[in-house]
Scaffold this active site. Structure first.
Site, PDB file in Angstrom:
ATOM      1  N   ARG A 102      -4.525   5.245  -8.230  1.00 19.70           N
ATOM      2  CA  ARG A 102      -4.056   6.614  -8.537  1.00 19.70           C
ATOM      3  C   ARG A 102      -4.296   6.951 -10.004  1.00 19.70           C
ATOM      4  NH1 ARG A 102       1.725   6.815  -7.847  1.00 19.70           N
ATOM      5  NH2 ARG A 102       1.718   4.555  -7.603  1.00 19.70           N
ATOM      6  N   LEU A 134       0.870  -1.179   0.000  1.00 21.23           N
ATOM      7  CA  LEU A 134       0.000   0.000   0.000  1.00 21.23           C
ATOM      8  C   LEU A 134       0.903   1.224   0.000  1.00 21.23           C
ATOM      9  CD1 LEU A 134      -2.870  -0.607   2.611  1.00 21.23           C
ATOM     10  CD2 LEU A 134      -3.147  -0.156   0.174  1.00 21.23           C
ATOM     11  N   ASP A 135       0.560   2.225  -0.805  1.00 18.31           N
ATOM     12  CA  ASP A 135       1.344   3.464  -0.811  1.00 18.31           C
ATOM     13  C   ASP A 135       1.327   4.106   0.574  1.00 18.31           C
ATOM     14  OD1 ASP A 135       1.971   3.270  -3.507  1.00 18.31           O
ATOM     15  OD2 ASP A 135       0.176   4.360  -4.137  1.00 18.31           O
ATOM     16  N   PRO A 136       2.379   4.858   0.928  1.00 17.98           N
ATOM     17  CA  PRO A 136       2.412   5.485   2.259  1.00 17.98           C
ATOM     18  C   PRO A 136       1.194   6.339   2.579  1.00 17.98           C
ATOM     19  CG  PRO A 136       4.581   5.594   1.251  1.00 17.98           C
ATOM     20  CD  PRO A 136       3.651   5.043   0.192  1.00 17.98           C
ATOM     21  N   ALA A 193      -1.792   5.831   1.708  1.00 15.23           N
ATOM     22  CA  ALA A 193      -2.976   4.982   1.792  1.00 15.23           C
ATOM     23  C   ALA A 193      -3.051   4.309   3.167  1.00 15.23           C
ATOM     24  CB  ALA A 193      -2.957   3.932   0.695  1.00 15.23           C
TER      25      ALA A 193
END
Length: 302
Positions: free
Chosen positions: A176, A42-44, A46
């Site tokens: 995104r 997971l992106d930071p 998120a």
């Protein structure tokens, strides 16, 4: 403290601002585990469901990489950033003059099978180097569009300029990019203001624990939170083997189940395999034509 063998699955509610790897390292330290891995990042920026695998469970983490995922996201219309999320630099700001009817019409373009160009700020590699390293150096590379599937793209609310959506998608989908593409189709651009993952395959956000809560627990409480190794395999049919067949299976032998008194699933494909006498998980296998059971990933300790 010396690390100890820990086997199971921890469903973590990743906080905003943490990388998936940092969250994994923290949880691994709290559980004092020898071996751990996550099942897709997971992106930071998120939050939400991040399944963490420990010990023998790491052998099955690939299954969750392949699984469908569900998110709730907030798309900020009218503002584009170089990363497609809140962590990037603003590239363009445009007026937002769209209606809910226009939004619904545009959403229809992104349901089902679509093509998506991976973002430069991603971990995909080119010549052994992640794309984000090129992006940080100011280099933009050509990327081929890849097929993904949007199973669900549900309008939740719109309070200009913030559009809230529920998305269920196939592996490899970048939310995104989906947000950016929706903004471009509306003529105003966009980036993600928030992203929360709620499902990974059959695993649910409601069963997660936060790092804060995990830190406040003692060692025994943390251990009780671990789901068993086969929690990652519960969507596959099961095959129960006698002690003799279990021994042969663990030696890597292919078994002709048609000659044995074993209940055979109706469909071929991946199955989870247990020792019938004590319900011990032995691993996963492929059930092939003529009821041949071919070992796939074996569990040595559970």
């Amino acid at each position: 403290m010396p690390r100890v063998p820990v086997h199971g699955v921890l469903l973590l509610d990743k906080p905003v601002g943490w990388s998936s790897n940092d969250a994994l390292i923290k949880a691994k330290r709290l559980l004092n585990a020898l071996k751990a891995g996550h099942t897709g990042t997971l992106d930071p920026f998120a939050t939400g469901l991040l399944p963490l695998c420990f010990g023998e469970a790491t052998k099955f983490s690939q299954d969750l990489l392949e699984a469908d995922k569900t998110y709730q996201t907030v798309v900020h219309l009218g503002v584009s950033t170089n990363t497609g999320d809140t962590e990037g630099e603003v590239l363009q700001t445009l007026p937002v003059e769209v209606t809910v009817t226009q939004i619904e019409e545009v959403l229809g373009q992104f349901r089902g099978d679509i093509l998506q160009v991976p973002p430069m700020y991603s971990a995909l590699k080119r010549d052994g180097k992640p794309l984000y390293e090129y992006a940080r150096a100011g280099i933009t590379l050509e990327r081929e569009a890849r097929p993904v599937t949007i199973y669900l793209l549900e309008f939740v609310s719109y309070e200009a300029p913030f559009l809230t959506l529920n998305v269920r998608c196939s592996k490899g989908t970048y939310i995104r990019v989906l947000g950016e593409d929706i903004g471009n189709a509306l003529g105003c651009g966009a980036h993600l203001n928030a992203l929360r993952r709620t499902h990974v395959g059959h695993l649910l956000l409601e069963n997660t624990v936060t790092l804060e809560a995990l830190t406040a627990m003692d060692e025994s409480q943390r251990a009780q939170l671990l789901a068993p190794v086969d929690a990652l395999l519960s969507s596959f049919p099961e095959v129960l083997l006698s002690d003799d067949l279990a021994r042969r299976f663990l030696q890597g032998q292919r078994l002709a189940l048609g000659k044995e008194e074993v209940q055979i699933p109706e469909q071929f494909g991946r199955v989870r395999v247990y020792r019938e006498s004590n319900r011990q998980l032995l691993g996963s296998a492929q059930l092939q034509e003529y009821a041949i059971l071919a070992p796939e990933r074996l569990v040595s300790t559970v």
